[in-house]
Write a protein that holds these residues in place. Structure first.
Motif, PDB file in Angstrom:
ATOM      1  N   GLU A  43      13.674 -18.838  12.016  1.00  0.00           N
ATOM      2  CA  GLU A  43      14.859 -18.848  12.874  1.00  0.00           C
ATOM      3  C   GLU A  43      15.351 -17.435  13.150  1.00  0.00           C
ATOM      4  N   PHE A  44      15.362 -16.601  12.115  1.00  0.00           N
ATOM      5  CA  PHE A  44      15.794 -15.212  12.294  1.00  0.00           C
ATOM      6  C   PHE A  44      14.852 -14.480  13.247  1.00  0.00           C
ATOM      7  N   CYS A  45      13.540 -14.613  13.028  1.00  0.00           N
ATOM      8  CA  CYS A  45      12.573 -13.889  13.861  1.00  0.00           C
ATOM      9  C   CYS A  45      12.592 -14.381  15.303  1.00  0.00           C
ATOM     10  N   ASP A  46      12.790 -15.685  15.483  1.00  0.00           N
ATOM     11  CA  ASP A  46      12.860 -16.212  16.854  1.00  0.00           C
ATOM     12  C   ASP A  46      14.044 -15.594  17.592  1.00  0.00           C
ATOM     13  N   ARG A  47      15.158 -15.456  16.895  1.00  0.00           N
ATOM     14  CA  ARG A  47      16.345 -14.890  17.536  1.00  0.00           C
ATOM     15  C   ARG A  47      16.131 -13.406  17.857  1.00  0.00           C
ATOM     16  N   VAL A  48      15.520 -12.679  16.940  1.00  0.00           N
ATOM     17  CA  VAL A  48      15.253 -11.259  17.180  1.00  0.00           C
ATOM     18  C   VAL A  48      14.240 -11.094  18.310  1.00  0.00           C
ATOM     19  N   MET A  59      15.760 -11.284   7.807  1.00  0.00           N
ATOM     20  CA  MET A  59      16.650 -10.124   7.832  1.00  0.00           C
ATOM     21  C   MET A  59      15.871  -8.810   7.893  1.00  0.00           C
ATOM     22  N   GLY A  60      14.561  -8.904   8.116  1.00  0.00           N
ATOM     23  CA  GLY A  60      13.716  -7.712   8.063  1.00  0.00           C
ATOM     24  C   GLY A  60      13.536  -7.205   6.652  1.00  0.00           C
ATOM     25  N   ILE A  61      13.908  -8.025   5.651  1.00  0.00           N
ATOM     26  CA  ILE A  61      13.979  -7.540   4.265  1.00  0.00           C
ATOM     27  C   ILE A  61      13.176  -8.396   3.292  1.00  0.00           C
ATOM     28  N   THR A  62      13.221  -9.738   3.429  1.00  0.00           N
ATOM     29  CA  THR A  62      12.561 -10.617   2.456  1.00  0.00           C
ATOM     30  C   THR A  62      11.588 -11.555   3.152  1.00  0.00           C
ATOM     31  N   VAL A  63      10.595 -12.062   2.368  1.00  0.00           N
ATOM     32  CA  VAL A  63       9.522 -12.880   2.925  1.00  0.00           C
ATOM     33  C   VAL A  63       9.305 -14.115   2.046  1.00  0.00           C
ATOM     34  N   PRO A  64       9.169 -15.296   2.649  1.00  0.00           N
ATOM     35  CA  PRO A  64       8.860 -16.490   1.860  1.00  0.00           C
ATOM     36  C   PRO A  64       7.565 -16.325   1.072  1.00  0.00           C
ATOM     37  N   SER A  65       7.521 -16.890  -0.121  1.00  0.00           N
ATOM     38  CA  SER A  65       6.377 -16.845  -1.045  1.00  0.00           C
ATOM     39  C   SER A  65       6.232 -15.510  -1.754  1.00  0.00           C
ATOM     40  N   PHE A  66       7.199 -14.598  -1.528  1.00  0.00           N
ATOM     41  CA  PHE A  66       7.166 -13.303  -2.212  1.00  0.00           C
ATOM     42  C   PHE A  66       8.540 -13.052  -2.851  1.00  0.00           C
ATOM     43  N   PRO A  67       8.815 -13.777  -3.942  1.00  0.00           N
ATOM     44  CA  PRO A  67      10.144 -13.703  -4.560  1.00  0.00           C
ATOM     45  C   PRO A  67      10.479 -12.292  -5.035  1.00  0.00           C
ATOM     46  N   ASN A  68      11.750 -11.938  -4.907  1.00  0.00           N
ATOM     47  CA  ASN A  68      12.253 -10.654  -5.432  1.00  0.00           C
ATOM     48  C   ASN A  68      11.513  -9.450  -4.853  1.00  0.00           C
ATOM     49  N   LEU A  69      10.940  -9.606  -3.678  1.00  0.00           N
ATOM     50  CA  LEU A  69      10.328  -8.481  -2.962  1.00  0.00           C
ATOM     51  C   LEU A  69      11.238  -8.159  -1.782  1.00  0.00           C
ATOM     52  N   ALA A  73       3.842  -8.569  11.357  1.00  0.00           N
ATOM     53  CA  ALA A  73       4.784  -8.595  10.243  1.00  0.00           C
ATOM     54  C   ALA A  73       6.081  -9.307  10.613  1.00  0.00           C
ATOM     55  N   ARG A  74       6.534 -10.168   9.713  1.00  0.00           N
ATOM     56  CA  ARG A  74       7.782 -10.902   9.896  1.00  0.00           C
ATOM     57  C   ARG A  74       8.521 -10.959   8.569  1.00  0.00           C
ATOM     58  N   ALA A  75       9.840 -10.935   8.634  1.00  0.00           N
ATOM     59  CA  ALA A  75      10.640 -11.027   7.421  1.00  0.00           C
ATOM     60  C   ALA A  75      12.026 -11.536   7.758  1.00  0.00           C
ATOM     61  N   ASN A 133      14.405 -15.671  -9.829  1.00  0.00           N
ATOM     62  CA  ASN A 133      13.823 -15.295  -8.541  1.00  0.00           C
ATOM     63  C   ASN A 133      14.649 -15.781  -7.364  1.00  0.00           C
ATOM     64  N   ILE A 134      14.622 -14.987  -6.300  1.00  0.00           N
ATOM     65  CA  ILE A 134      15.256 -15.356  -5.041  1.00  0.00           C
ATOM     66  C   ILE A 134      14.237 -15.132  -3.928  1.00  0.00           C
ATOM     67  N   GLU A 135      14.105 -16.143  -3.073  1.00  0.00           N
ATOM     68  CA  GLU A 135      13.129 -16.047  -1.986  1.00  0.00           C
ATOM     69  C   GLU A 135      13.623 -16.860  -0.803  1.00  0.00           C
ATOM     70  N   PRO A 136      13.424 -16.366   0.419  1.00  0.00           N
ATOM     71  CA  PRO A 136      13.956 -17.066   1.594  1.00  0.00           C
ATOM     72  C   PRO A 136      13.111 -18.275   1.968  1.00  0.00           C
ATOM     73  N   HIS A 137      13.749 -19.251   2.584  1.00  0.00           N
ATOM     74  CA  HIS A 137      13.020 -20.386   3.136  1.00  0.00           C
ATOM     75  C   HIS A 137      12.219 -19.922   4.354  1.00  0.00           C
ATOM     76  N   ALA A 138      11.072 -20.533   4.569  1.00  0.00           N
ATOM     77  CA  ALA A 138      10.270 -20.217   5.749  1.00  0.00           C
ATOM     78  C   ALA A 138      11.050 -20.507   7.025  1.00  0.00           C
ATOM     79  N   GLU A 139      11.859 -21.588   7.003  1.00  0.00           N
ATOM     80  CA  GLU A 139      12.632 -21.962   8.182  1.00  0.00           C
ATOM     81  C   GLU A 139      13.667 -20.882   8.517  1.00  0.00           C
ATOM     82  N   ALA A 140      14.264 -20.302   7.477  1.00  0.00           N
ATOM     83  CA  ALA A 140      15.262 -19.249   7.700  1.00  0.00           C
ATOM     84  C   ALA A 140      14.607 -18.024   8.330  1.00  0.00           C
ATOM     85  N   MET A 141      13.413 -17.666   7.842  1.00  0.00           N
ATOM     86  CA  MET A 141      12.715 -16.521   8.420  1.00  0.00           C
ATOM     87  C   MET A 141      12.330 -16.788   9.868  1.00  0.00           C
TER      88      MET A 141
END
Length: 664
Positions: free
Chosen positions: A604-609, A543-553, A539-541, A594-602
């Motif tokens: 980058e966040f997950c790599d840092r975590v 901010m640990g909160i949102t996922v690309p391709s799953f808007p408003n989730l 599992a990846r997200a 709808n709001i959904e994160p870019h795959a690149e943003a996810m």
């Protein structure tokens, strides 16, 4: 020390009315002797802060009374490390301040200014930096609720129909419901159980209680002063959560006995279809604009696949599904596992059963906590009921001294080579914990060998210890079994050494499938993409909160948002809930669907975590831990400071998102 004058301040725009019973205090009518006696059992730094505020008297916060706050190790220094002489002076000052407060009618001073509060906060925190002050104000909640949204839907988008589904009425679901309600957003909560509380409603096993100090285990917007113990029982926590649901009028929006089975995003309408099923099999469909999952990390029991388990002739159940119809009196009982729940169950049932066999794979590290089961002293309890906001300052104090907790002790130094530890700090923590364990097991070398963990402290969850675990395992009718389990037979459990341990009841205290986020809900996003197939068990997200391709989730307590040596689940849930509401605010202001994160943003966040977790003990230790998934990646734990998560969740970085679709 620079003189400070306490002044009043104008209302903050986020201020909302708080239900009064959480902050209600009784007038002081007791005599001087009583007050002097009450302060003997007080937590002094927090009491001085509360009295300085109540009396508008900054002179109480003298430099010589400032808690020195020595670094935390295996134990927390009493009274913030104040010397005996400083404690004596502080009690005298506090008693005199109590008398002064009583003599002027127990009426608190006028509402303080931000500057005045910052002065008190810095007294308690050893001059916390300006960066910390917004977080500290949020946790204190005086004079305002700083987690409340500073906007309302009726002001930013009155003509847009917008609704949200929340899945789960546990600690995170109710935080989300309250914040949505404050923003004026329509919402419904689907709860599979018949009451609020989540894990605190479900877990009824003997001895169930907190292992986080429970003043800090409470909402910033619903702070409670009259906790009877420092580590409250399951019943106390569940009662508190029920009270929050009632007090903040959340219950009318909860559909109990209703489980969400699937979520499906519709590309054309930009909405989610939520499919539910009631306990009696009635299927329902609801269409909403956004979904917040609040199902927690530890809610799907992990029952090991042991050969022959179905053949067992006795009773068998998981600790989270405790069979209350079973009377253990006089029975032979097996408890499989020595984690957090087993640690509470075993001492609680040992005096009832005929024989108790405890099956251990990995021994737990135990933090010395002498008062783990103790009631709050009578004098302290009286002060909490009579001194305005003492409960808030005490919660603030607990939060601060554990804010970054033992993070320095779970560092993983790449150059460290000493076996059994991951850094110099970690080795020192190990030494202290082993000394504590050795003292308890003096004269029992065989048990000491079994109970000494073979992995670094912090790689797995550390448990609160007041001596009850060792005392229980030393009893003659209790066996600690460390040989692996080979099979279950009709008569009991057979270990790899060929011994059959005959038992009447098997309790699996084997934890949860923590890395199986959002199972077993079927979730399909944009273009019919399946979330679980996309994750593939990893599992990846963003901010640990949102996922690309799953808007408003939005996920509360999602991947990498758990804290294990600092803070509490409520803190992380509140931060994520407030971030989610701010994301919805941005959406409504932009009049986008709808709001959904870019795959690149996810990524980058997950790599840092991931890099952060590789510098923590749990990320490098060679031991099975629920902190990591089956690929060895730490998907449960936030490796950084609480301050950093707070700062990241204040305002969404819109450059990380796509906002699509127009409301007309």
């Amino acid at each position: 020390m620079t003189p400070t004058t306490f002044t009043t301040d104008e209302a903050h725009p986020r201020e909302v009315a708080r239900p009064g019973h959480y902050d209600a205090c009784l007038p002081i009518v007791e005599d001087d002797d009583f007050l002097e006696q009450a302060v003997q059992s007080a937590e002094l730094p927090a009491l001085l802060a509360a009295l300085a505020l109540a009396n508008a008297d900054p002179s109480l916060l003298a430099d010589e009374l400032r808690p020195p706050l020595p670094p935390m190790d295996s134990v927390i220094a009493p009274q913030g490390g104040m010397s005996t002489e400083a404690q004596k002076s502080a009690r005298r000052v506090a008693a005199n301040a109590l008398k002064a407060f009583r003599d002027r009618g127990s009426v608190p001073a006028a509402q303080p200014s931000e500057e005045s509060l910052a002065h008190i906060m810095r007294f308690l925190t050893k001059d916390a930096s300006d960066d910390y002050l917004p977080l500290l104000r949020h946790e204190l909640g005086i004079p305002n609720d700083y987690g409340a949204p500073a906007w309302k839907k009726s002001e930013v988008a009155p003509d847009i129909d917008f609704s949200v589904a929340i899945i789960g009425a546990g600690i995170s679901g109710m935080a989300a419901a309250h914040r949505l309600q404050q923003a004026g957003i329509e919402y419904v909560v689907f709860e599979k159980n018949t009451e609020v509380g989540g894990t605190w409603w479900e877990n009824v096993y003997p001895g169930c209680r907190l292992d986080t100090p429970n003043f800090a285990y409470s909402y910033s917007f619903a702070q409670k002063a009259d906790w009877p113990q420092q580590f409250s029982t399951r019943d106390e926590i569940e009662t508190y959560l029920q009270d929050v649901a009632t007090t903040f009028d959340l219950r009318p929006n909860v559909e109990f006995g209703t489980e969400v089975t699937s979520l499906s995003f519709d590309d054309d309408s930009g909405t989610w279809t939520v499919t539910t099923e009631t306990a009696d099999g009635i299927r329902g469909i609801r269409r909403v604009n956004a979904v917040i999952t609040a199902v927690g990390q530890l809610n799907r029991p992990n029952i090991p696949q042991i050969p022959g388990l179905d053949s067992f002739a006795g009773r068998c159940f998981h600790s989270s599904q405790w069979d209350t119809s079973v009377d253990l009196s006089g029975l032979r009982v097996a408890v499989v596992g020595t984690g957090a729940s087993a640690y509470q169950i075993v001492p609680s049932i040992a005096g009832t059963v005929q024989h108790l066999s405890v099956f251990q794979r990995n021994a737990p590290w135990m933090l010395p906590t002498p008062g783990y089961l103790a009631d709050i002293p009578a004098g302290m309890a009286w002060l909490l009921r009579h001194v305005p906001h003492y409960g808030r300052w005490y919660r603030f104090w607990q939060f601060w001294i554990a804010a970054e907790g033992r993070l320095p002790f779970v560092e993983a130094d790449p150059d460290w080579t000493e076996e059994g530890s991951t850094s110099a700090n970690n080795a020192e923590l190990r030494r202290q914990l082993l000394t504590h364990l050795s003292r308890q097991l003096e004269g029992h070398p065989d048990l000491l060998e079994k109970m000494t963990p073979k992995y670094p402290p912090g790689a797995k969850r550390m448990l609160r210890d007041n001596g009850m675990w060792a005392t229980t395992l030393m009893q003659s009718h209790v066996d600690l079994v460390t040989d692996g389990i080979e099979a279950v037979t009709p008569a009991g459990i057979r270990t790899v050494d060929g011994v059959l341990h005959e038992v009447d009841v098997i309790v699996f205290a084997t934890g949860f499938r923590a890395s199986d986020y959002l199972e077993p809900i079927t979730i399909t996003g944009r273009g019919g993409k399946d979330l679980h197939e996309s994750w593939g068990g990893d599992a990846r997200a963003y901010m640990g909160i949102t996922v690309p391709s799953f808007p408003n989730l939005f996920m509360l307590m999602g991947p990498n948002t758990g804290v294990v040596v600092n803070g509490s689940a409520l803190y992380m849930a509140e931060c994520a809930a407030e971030y989610t509401v701010e994301c919805l605010g941005e959406l409504l202001r932009a009049r986008k669907q709808n709001i959904e994160p870019h795959a690149e943003a996810m990524d980058e966040f997950c790599d840092r975590v991931d890099a952060g977790n590789r510098l923590r003990t749990w990320g490098v230790a060679d031991v099975h831990t629920w902190y990591r998934n089956r690929f060895g990646r730490a998907t449960q734990v936030w490796p950084f400071s609480l301050l950093e998560f707070y700062q990241l969740t204040r305002t969404p970085d819109l450059s990380a998102f796509d906002l699509t679709g127009d409301f007309r």
